[in-house]
Scaffold this motif. Structure first.
Motif, short mmCIF file in Angstrom:
data_model
loop_
_atom_site.label_atom_id
_atom_site.label_comp_id
_atom_site.label_asym_id
_atom_site.label_seq_id
_atom_site.Cartn_x
_atom_site.Cartn_y
_atom_site.Cartn_z
N GLY A 298 0.82 -1.21 0.00
CA GLY A 298 0.00 0.00 0.00
C GLY A 298 0.85 1.25 0.00
N GLY A 299 0.21 2.40 -0.17
CA GLY A 299 0.95 3.65 -0.23
C GLY A 299 0.33 4.79 0.54
N GLY A 300 -0.61 4.47 1.44
CA GLY A 300 -1.27 5.51 2.20
C GLY A 300 -0.80 5.58 3.64
N MET A 301 -1.57 6.33 4.45
CA MET A 301 -1.20 6.52 5.85
C MET A 301 -1.24 5.20 6.62
N THR A 302 -2.21 4.35 6.30
CA THR A 302 -2.30 3.07 7.00
C THR A 302 -1.06 2.23 6.75
N ALA A 303 -0.57 2.24 5.52
CA ALA A 303 0.64 1.49 5.19
C ALA A 303 1.84 2.01 5.99
N ILE A 304 1.98 3.32 6.06
CA ILE A 304 3.08 3.92 6.82
C ILE A 304 2.97 3.56 8.30
N ASP A 305 1.77 3.71 8.86
CA ASP A 305 1.57 3.43 10.29
C ASP A 305 1.88 1.97 10.61
N ALA A 306 1.43 1.05 9.74
CA ALA A 306 1.68 -0.37 9.98
C ALA A 306 3.16 -0.68 9.87
N ALA A 307 3.83 -0.09 8.88
CA ALA A 307 5.25 -0.37 8.66
C ALA A 307 6.11 0.17 9.80
N VAL A 308 5.89 1.41 10.17
CA VAL A 308 6.69 2.02 11.23
C VAL A 308 6.49 1.29 12.55
N GLN A 309 5.24 0.95 12.86
CA GLN A 309 4.98 0.27 14.13
C GLN A 309 5.53 -1.16 14.14
N SER A 310 5.60 -1.79 12.99
CA SER A 310 6.25 -3.10 12.92
C SER A 310 7.72 -2.97 13.31
N ARG A 311 8.36 -1.93 12.79
CA ARG A 311 9.76 -1.69 13.16
C ARG A 311 9.89 -1.41 14.66
N LEU A 312 8.98 -0.62 15.19
CA LEU A 312 9.06 -0.24 16.61
C LEU A 312 8.79 -1.43 17.53
N ASP B 184 9.10 10.16 4.82
CA ASP B 184 10.41 10.40 5.44
C ASP B 184 10.46 9.81 6.85
N LEU B 185 9.34 9.89 7.56
CA LEU B 185 9.27 9.31 8.90
C LEU B 185 9.51 7.80 8.83
N ALA B 186 8.90 7.16 7.85
CA ALA B 186 9.10 5.72 7.68
C ALA B 186 10.56 5.41 7.39
N ALA B 187 11.15 6.16 6.46
CA ALA B 187 12.55 5.93 6.12
C ALA B 187 13.46 6.14 7.32
N ALA B 188 13.15 7.16 8.14
CA ALA B 188 13.96 7.44 9.32
C ALA B 188 13.89 6.31 10.34
N ASN B 189 12.82 5.53 10.28
CA ASN B 189 12.67 4.40 11.19
C ASN B 189 13.13 3.08 10.56
N GLY B 190 13.82 3.18 9.45
CA GLY B 190 14.41 1.99 8.85
C GLY B 190 13.50 1.22 7.92
N VAL B 191 12.40 1.83 7.51
CA VAL B 191 11.48 1.17 6.57
C VAL B 191 11.97 1.42 5.14
N ASN B 192 12.03 0.37 4.36
CA ASN B 192 12.41 0.48 2.96
C ASN B 192 11.15 0.61 2.11
N ILE B 193 11.05 1.69 1.35
CA ILE B 193 9.88 1.90 0.49
C ILE B 193 10.29 1.61 -0.96
N ARG B 194 9.61 0.64 -1.56
CA ARG B 194 9.89 0.26 -2.94
C ARG B 194 8.67 0.55 -3.80
N HIS B 195 8.90 1.18 -4.93
CA HIS B 195 7.82 1.60 -5.81
C HIS B 195 7.75 0.71 -7.04
N TRP B 196 6.63 0.86 -7.78
CA TRP B 196 6.42 0.15 -9.04
C TRP B 196 6.48 -1.36 -8.86
N LEU B 197 5.78 -1.83 -7.82
CA LEU B 197 5.69 -3.26 -7.56
C LEU B 197 4.26 -3.60 -7.15
N GLN B 198 3.72 -4.70 -7.69
CA GLN B 198 2.41 -5.16 -7.27
C GLN B 198 2.48 -6.64 -6.92
#
Length: 454
Positions: free
Chosen positions: A283-297, A322-336
């Motif tokens: 995903g690419g929305g706020m829910t995706a960011i929140d889930a990813a960052v909290q997984s790292r945390l 940027d918040l996700a990246a700062a928490n070590g989340v890797n964001i990859r685009h153009w993938l389904q």
């Protein structure tokens, strides 16, 4: 023995106990009085304020910042609450970087806007801490209104209707009120059970009853509410989860991101929450960011967000990315996603396909990539469930799967209004839902008092 950090699969307790409190502490600590005064002094107090225009609830931003600057934080809170009774939560979760702060003249001039969101939080926190109640109910009108959903839209609508002297009954499907504010945002954005405190603050006006565990289409039907009440407001949000449309997505370890976030928000012991060692979020929305960052945390070692389009197309703001990246989340685009790979029913990897834009249309290139994973979160949007809406001989018109309304929030059914995520054309923001609930309440009030009926 290997540390908890290297546990295979989905496991709890990946971090030292003290790490959880630190990781889930307030993302942006509140301003103290001195900091608020200094920041407020940066405001130009523009006459034709672009920040006010950019706010979906039209808060008089220059006014409340001037009040803070003169030491009147309580007065500033009233200025905010007059337009947005959920201003405390909106100060925490609004993407101010793409709304009021992006429009700030300071941002245009020097690339550093006035911190409007943090100033709003300062003022509303002061008023709530002192339990300053600014509103008294009008004389009882004898009219009753049903509100479906105790989320931002429903609460804003209920408060404004109660202010006008109407009796409001809120039917909420979950055990707690608050909607996404309670269940759907990252824990580090709203700490110390603030969502519950804000509901209590809203309820203090009186004239509002919340009935929990009441599900539209199960415990009651819309037709029932239309018969029993003078008007109905629908603000139940979105209940369905979109599918990945990938083979094998029923495997153990494939979960809905919204459910993961809700579970985390209600957890009393974060160390007991299991998380994968390698996590993929689709995903690419706020829910995706929140889930990813909290997984790292929670201790996940590798977290990757996979999004089918480019960086500029993501619904999540650049700040959140940027918040996700700062928490070590890797964001990859153009993938389904194409196929969930599992062994003995458990996720081990995800096969993805590279995408590209061809002739203005997103297409798969045929080139595949496999990423190891033991947990996959679906964050590709939610759908609206129309269960319980019809059956009264009348019907609610839908548009692109959500409720169709007019400029005042009226639906196609007499006596029924709607707002928030369940309506067509919304932008899925808390602050927009508040504005829609508030404005629908004013429309309902006008209808009830102009001729005594709707």
């Amino acid at each position: 023995m290997a540390s908890g950090h290297f546990k295979q699969g989905i496991a709890a307790g990946r971090l030292p106990m003290q790490a959880y409190a630190k990781n889930f502490s307030d993302l942006q600590p509140p301003l103290d009085r001195h900091e608020a005064l200094v920041e407020a002094d940066r405001c130009y107090f523009c006459y034709d304020a672009p920040c006010m225009t950019a706010c979906p609830t039209s808060i008089d931003v220059p006014m409340f910042i001037r009040q803070i600057a003169t030491g009147n934080a309580v007065g500033a809170a009233k200025t905010i609450f007059d337009q947005n009774i959920l201003g405390g939560m909106c100060a925490r979760v609004c993407p101010t970087e793409t709304l009021c702060e992006e429009a700030c003249v300071r941002e245009e001039a020097e690339g550093k806007p006035v911190q409007i969101g943090r100033l709003q939080r300062y003022a509303t926190d002061v008023a709530m801490a002192e339990n300053k109640q600014f509103y008294e109910r009008a004389a009882p009108t004898g009219k009753t209104i049903a509100v479906v959903g105790a989320g931002p839209a429903g609460l804003a609508c209920a408060h404004r209707l109660a202010l006008h002297g109407h009796e409001v009954t809120v039917y909420e499907a979950r055990p707690k009120a608050g909607g996404l504010n309670e269940y759907g945002i990252a824990a580090y954005k709203s700490t110390d059970d603030f969502a519950r405190a804000e509901v209590d603050y809203v309820m203090a006006i009186g004239g509002i009853e919340i009935r929990n565990d009441m599900v539209l289409g199960d415990n009651f039907q819309l037709a029932d509410l239309v018969r029993r009440h003078d008007a109905v407001f629908l603000g139940m949000g979105l209940g369905g989860i979109n599918a990945l449309h990938a083979k094998g997505e029923e495997a153990h370890g494939v979960e809905n991101a919204v459910d993961f976030i809700a579970t985390l928000r209600q957890a009393s012991d974060l160390a007991a929450l299991p998380v994968g060692r390698r996590v993929i979020v689709i995903g690419g929305g706020m829910t995706a960011i929140d889930a990813a960052v909290q997984s790292r945390l929670l201790g996940a070692e590798e977290v990757t967000i996979c999004y089918r389009r480019g960086k500029q197309d993501m619904n999540a703001s650049l700040y959140e990315q940027d918040l996700a990246a700062a928490n070590g989340v890797n964001i990859r685009h153009w993938l389904q996603p194409r196929r969930v790979i599992a062994e003995r029913g458990k996720v081990t990897a995800l096969e993805l396909e590279y995408t590209a834009m061809e002739g203005g249309k997103l297409t798969g290139t045929g080139e595949l990539l496999t990423l190891a994973a033991d947990q996959i979160f679906k964050a590709i949007g939610q759908s609206f469930s129309a269960a319980g809406l019809n059956g009264s001989g009348d019907s609610i018109e839908l548009e692109k799967g959500r409720i169709r309304i007019d400029e005042e929030g009226k639906t196609s059914m007499a006596k029924v209004w709607a707002g928030g995520d369940c309506i067509h054309g919304g932008d899925d923001l808390t602050v927009t839902s508040v504005a829609q609930g508030r404005d629908a309440a004013e429309s309902i009030h006008r209808a009830l008092t102009s001729n005594g009926r709707v």
